[in-house]
Design an enzyme around this catalytic site. Structure first.
Site, mmCIF file in Angstrom:
data_model
loop_
_atom_site.group_PDB
_atom_site.id
_atom_site.type_symbol
_atom_site.label_atom_id
_atom_site.label_comp_id
_atom_site.label_asym_id
_atom_site.label_seq_id
_atom_site.Cartn_x
_atom_site.Cartn_y
_atom_site.Cartn_z
ATOM 1 N N SER A 1 1.183 -1.118 0.398
ATOM 2 C CA SER A 1 -0.082 -0.118 -0.025
ATOM 3 C C SER A 1 0.914 1.460 0.215
ATOM 4 O O SER A 1 1.302 1.313 -1.230
ATOM 5 C CB SER A 1 -0.876 0.059 1.304
ATOM 6 O OG SER A 1 -1.989 1.084 1.682
ATOM 7 N N GLU B 1 -2.168 -2.650 -7.649
ATOM 8 C CA GLU B 1 -3.255 -2.758 -7.036
ATOM 9 C C GLU B 1 -3.882 -1.507 -6.682
ATOM 10 O O GLU B 1 -3.359 -0.702 -7.233
ATOM 11 C CB GLU B 1 -3.292 -4.032 -6.040
ATOM 12 C CG GLU B 1 -2.144 -3.603 -4.902
ATOM 13 C CD GLU B 1 -2.949 -2.753 -3.740
ATOM 14 O OE1 GLU B 1 -3.530 -2.631 -3.424
ATOM 15 O OE2 GLU B 1 -1.927 -1.678 -3.442
ATOM 16 N N HIS C 1 -5.306 -5.380 -1.208
ATOM 17 C CA HIS C 1 -5.659 -5.207 0.367
ATOM 18 C C HIS C 1 -7.245 -6.013 0.233
ATOM 19 O O HIS C 1 -7.921 -5.797 0.283
ATOM 20 C CB HIS C 1 -6.695 -3.409 -0.472
ATOM 21 C CG HIS C 1 -5.353 -2.629 -0.281
ATOM 22 N ND1 HIS C 1 -4.874 -2.179 -0.832
ATOM 23 C CD2 HIS C 1 -5.033 -1.685 1.118
ATOM 24 C CE1 HIS C 1 -3.940 -1.037 -0.741
ATOM 25 N NE2 HIS C 1 -4.028 -1.309 1.266
#
Length: 300
Positions: free
Chosen positions: A110, A203, A273
């Site tokens: 992330s 992502e 995630h």
């Protein structure tokens, strides 16, 4: 070829720091127990108790904590506690000269895409993988095991089912990537990674479809898609839409731009995630094989 940090061994010391959003010692308890069960000694950095609005302490606290753990030769790995936002605010103030004398694994995903990319530019592998804040999430047991394998230098390979948007082919190249929004934010900075000849994985979470399209347009216009070796498309979780629908899913948006080129593309790869978030070693040479039967990714 990027340098591989030494594999962990039992009794090694590892540090948990938070370079982005705040956490608490209570939220780290399960991760400490798990890491201890792996035979490791866990050090909790000062940022795991610090708080400044949404951040794990001020920029200076987070910078100081990360710097201390990178510099300490007795710390053999640095695990970033969680994502959120904040790593880009401190990355340019980090001195990696001590790290260069004693390289170690750095792991996270992330917002930690910033560190993954920055370290790759400096010539070091790092791990894109599950973070201590969610070590004990339901359904994430296999993802956690892949992180352990990566840290301890154990071999790993991944297979995924066929997807209707997949484009068959075989590619070899170093793995690079992470969160699409962060990859976009890093463009033009010291953490901006070259993508040519590499296998890119992407992502994202809670992102508007229009923004996903905007980011893909930028990657295309800037030439970063043109010379990819291959593309892995991971989870695009909880995507958002405007009152007037955009009209495409995240995968359809990405296919619009990927289909302009000829590299193999695999959709539905278990990274991002969601609990199925396997560890990928950024900078590690790998082979990607996409066939009508499915996708295989293995390290070379």
């Amino acid at each position: 070829m990027p340098l591989t940090p030494p594999a962990l061994r039992p009794h090694d010391r590892v540090a948990i720091v938070s370079t982005a959003r705040k956490v608490s010692r209570e939220e780290m308890a399960a991760a400490v127990d798990i890491l201890t069960s792996w035979g490791l000694e866990v050090v909790l950095g000062e940022s795991t108790t610090a708080e400044h609005h949404q951040f794990a302490g001020t920029d200076e606290v987070r910078r100081r904590d990360l710097q201390q753990q990178l510099d300490d030769p007795s710390i053999r790995a640095v695990l970033c506690a969680r994502g959120g936002y904040g790593t880009t605010r401190i990355i340019d103030q980090i001195d990696f000269s001590g790290f260069a004398q004693h390289p170690k694994w750095v792991a996270g995903f992330s917002d930690i895409t910033t560190l993954n990319c920055h370290l790759l530019n400096l010539g070091y592998e790092s791990i894109h993988g599950v973070m201590p804040f969610i070590f004990n999430q339901t359904g994430g047991e296999q993802a956690l095991e892949t992180l352990r394998q990566a840290l301890f230098g154990e071999p790993a390979a991944y297979s995924t089912p066929a997807h209707p948007l997949n484009r068959p082919g075989t590619a070899t190249g170093e793995l690079v990537g992470g969160n699409l929004t962060l990859l976009q934010n890093l463009s033009g900075t010291a953490s901006d990674c070259a993508l040519a000849g590499r296998i890119l994985f992407v992502e994202d979470v809670a992102e508007y479809l229009m923004n996903i399209d905007r980011m893909m347009v930028h990657l295309d216009r800037s030439g970063k898609l043109r010379n990819l070796a291959g593309l892995l498309v991971g989870h695009f979780t909880d995507s958002l839409d405007n009152a007037v629908p955009f009209g495409q899913t995240p995968y359809e948006i990405i296919a619009t731009y990927a289909n302009k080129y000829h590299f193999p593309v695999a959709y539905g790869f278990p990274v991002g995630h969601e609990p199925q978030n396997v560890a990928l070693i950024c900078g590690r040479p790998a082979q990607l094989s996409v066939t009508p039967a499915g996708t295989k990714l293995s390290y070379l």
